[in-house]
Design a protein around this motif. Structure first.
Motif, PDB file in Angstrom:
ATOM      1  N   ASP A 200       0.849  -1.202   0.000  1.00 22.85           N
ATOM      2  CA  ASP A 200       0.000   0.000   0.000  1.00 22.85           C
ATOM      3  C   ASP A 200       0.882   1.247   0.000  1.00 22.85           C
ATOM      4  OD1 ASP A 200      -1.888   1.939   0.341  1.00 22.85           O
ATOM      5  OD2 ASP A 200      -2.714   1.147   2.215  1.00 22.85           O
ATOM      6  N   ASN A 202      -0.327   4.409  -0.413  1.00 20.58           N
ATOM      7  CA  ASN A 202      -1.071   5.621  -0.001  1.00 20.58           C
ATOM      8  C   ASN A 202      -0.764   6.811  -0.922  1.00 20.58           C
ATOM      9  OD1 ASN A 202      -0.611   4.027   2.840  1.00 20.58           O
ATOM     10  ND2 ASN A 202      -2.626   4.984   2.730  1.00 20.58           N
ATOM     11  N   GLU A 226      -1.636  -1.124  -3.918  1.00 26.52           N
ATOM     12  CA  GLU A 226      -2.743  -0.261  -3.476  1.00 26.52           C
ATOM     13  C   GLU A 226      -2.393   1.222  -3.566  1.00 26.52           C
ATOM     14  OE1 GLU A 226      -4.657  -1.739   0.019  1.00 26.52           O
ATOM     15  OE2 GLU A 226      -5.140   0.254   0.797  1.00 26.52           O
ATOM     16  N   GLU A 227      -3.320   2.004  -4.085  1.00 27.57           N
ATOM     17  CA  GLU A 227      -3.169   3.457  -4.211  1.00 27.57           C
ATOM     18  C   GLU A 227      -1.760   3.871  -4.629  1.00 27.57           C
ATOM     19  OE1 GLU A 227      -4.909   5.278  -0.533  1.00 27.57           O
ATOM     20  OE2 GLU A 227      -6.126   6.268  -2.056  1.00 27.57           O
ATOM     21  N   GLU A 252     -10.247   4.074  -1.493  1.00 26.38           N
ATOM     22  CA  GLU A 252     -10.582   4.487  -0.126  1.00 26.38           C
ATOM     23  C   GLU A 252     -10.746   5.999  -0.016  1.00 26.38           C
ATOM     24  OE1 GLU A 252      -6.588   2.912   1.292  1.00 26.38           O
ATOM     25  OE2 GLU A 252      -6.803   4.602   2.639  1.00 26.38           O
TER      26      GLU A 252
HETATM   27 MG   LIG Z   1      -4.807   1.928   1.897  1.00 23.11          MG
END
Ligand SMILES: [Mg+2]
Length: 388
Positions: A200, A202, A226-227, A252
């Protein structure tokens, strides 16, 4: 039946150690619970996504902006109330904090509806497609230490999370592309060749850096990335998805059906991660889920926060239809934070005991059976940690 009071409880404590993700280090854990009271003695509980000072600002939106719009209304009119609040706030926030605030209120109204009907949330939605769900344990948070130390720590922590019985694990990255590849290699060493792990970012990379890290994650057989880049960069997401074999996940930081429509029409995601405590609550989550499935995009909910958020997501994951279905269908997983979180472990009068279940049941947890969310917060605990 009438709504008589809407209260935000912002809880906070000092973490035992400094943890971080690609955007910041933090040393406090915050949770924002929403309590909706009625004139018939039934109380609903919800939760708003948003840490630290965001929770304090969201409390003002819940109590001073949304509460006056719903006081005296029938809580069972949850979709009517959702649209009343959304339409009046449209000029002031179609994304972000107003939506996070509305989410907590909507989740509490669903809890009330379940309690009135005497049915658990998953039955209110349409029933359970599965009796239990696999859980992935995330950890491997960033710390302010040299990369070789962090890599050793990640290797050990990944092995430990696998040892706890979780079905998969997820790490943070965000030191920069080259060091992040070292961290991902350490996690692969820690869990061995077969065990699924995810990374991830972010949204800390440029698209070209995301390609560099994404190719390394492919080599390491990571399950998802992720992201990788900023959530606004839909063209970048589409390019990454087309150019990488690793699954690209995210969502998210997206809100409501209109935001999700753009994300899905851009073909931005291999796996969608809607956050029910942010995107607009359960009412809106169900519409976003339908949109994801209309685009044949599988969903694995983003889960963050207290035991209220975890329980809500367990019901939603149980009630998620298989897509596309089959004898051995693709399955969603429950996201579970393995770092210190009293608001998840100690908030309830009867704890969910996710970690105990995972250990005993081959990485899986059963769905709460009580009416509504099926969980009851301990009021003394709430008083002890309230900061507002
Ligand atoms: Mg995340």
């Amino acid at each position: 039946m009438k709504i008589t009071k809407v209260t935000s409880h912002v809880l906070q404590y000092d973490m035992p150690e400094l943890l971080g993700y690609s955007q910041q280090y933090y040393d406090k854990r915050t949770a924002h619970l929403v309590e909706v009271e009625t004139d018939e003695g039934i109380t609903g509980w919800g939760e708003c996504f948003g840490p630290g000072n965001v929770a304090i600002a969201n409390k003002a939106i819940v109590e001073r902006v949304i509460q006056p719009l719903v006081l005296g209304e029938n809580p069972l009119n949850r979709d009517v109330l959702w649209h009343k609040v959304y339409n009046l706030l449209r000029d002031h926030g179609q994304k972000g904090m107003p939506m996070q605030s509305l989410s907590g209120v909507d989740i509490a109204l669903w809890d009330i509806a379940g309690k009135v009907a005497g049915l658990p949330l998953h039955m209110m939605i349409g029933g359970k497609h599965r009796d239990d769900i696999p859980v992935y344990g995330y950890g491997m948070m960033l710390r302010p230490e040299p990369v070789y130390e962090l890599a050793k720590r990640f290797e050990d922590e990944a092995a430990s999370i696998k040892g706890m019985g979780f079905a998969a694990t997820k790490m943070k990255i965000g030191l920069g592309p080259k060091d992040d590849v070292k961290l991902a290699e350490a996690v692969r060493r820690g869990v061995g060749d077969e065990f699924p792990f995810m990374a991830d970012a972010n949204h800390c990379y440029t698209t070209s850096d995301a390609f560099f890290v994404g190719h390394a994650l492919e080599e390491l057989d990571a399950y998802w990335f992720e992201e990788p880049i900023a959530p606004e960069d839909l063209d970048g997401y589409r390019e990454l998805r087309a150019g990488l074999k690793v699954n690209i996940s995210g969502g998210e930081a997206e809100f409501n059906r209109w935001g999700w429509r753009n994300l899905l029409e851009a073909r931005a995601l291999s796996i969608a991660q809607p956050e029910v405590c942010a995107l607009g609550g359960i009412s809106e989550y169900l519409r976003v889920l339908a949109l994801c499935h209309a685009h044949f995009t599988p969903v694995i909910n983003h889960v963050w926060g207290s035991a209220i958020a975890v329980a809500t997501n367990m019901h939603l994951l149980a009630a998620m239809p298989p897509m596309p279905g089959g004898l051995f269908p693709w399955e969603p997983m429950l996201e579970f934070d393995t770092t210190d979180n009293k608001f998840r472990d100690e908030l309830l009068t009867e704890p969910l005991d996710i970690q105990g279940q995972v250990k005993k049941n081959n990485g899986r947890v059963t769905i709460p059976g009580g009416a509504g969310n099926g969980v009851e917060p301990d009021r003394d605990f709430i008083k002890r940690y309230t900061i507002n």
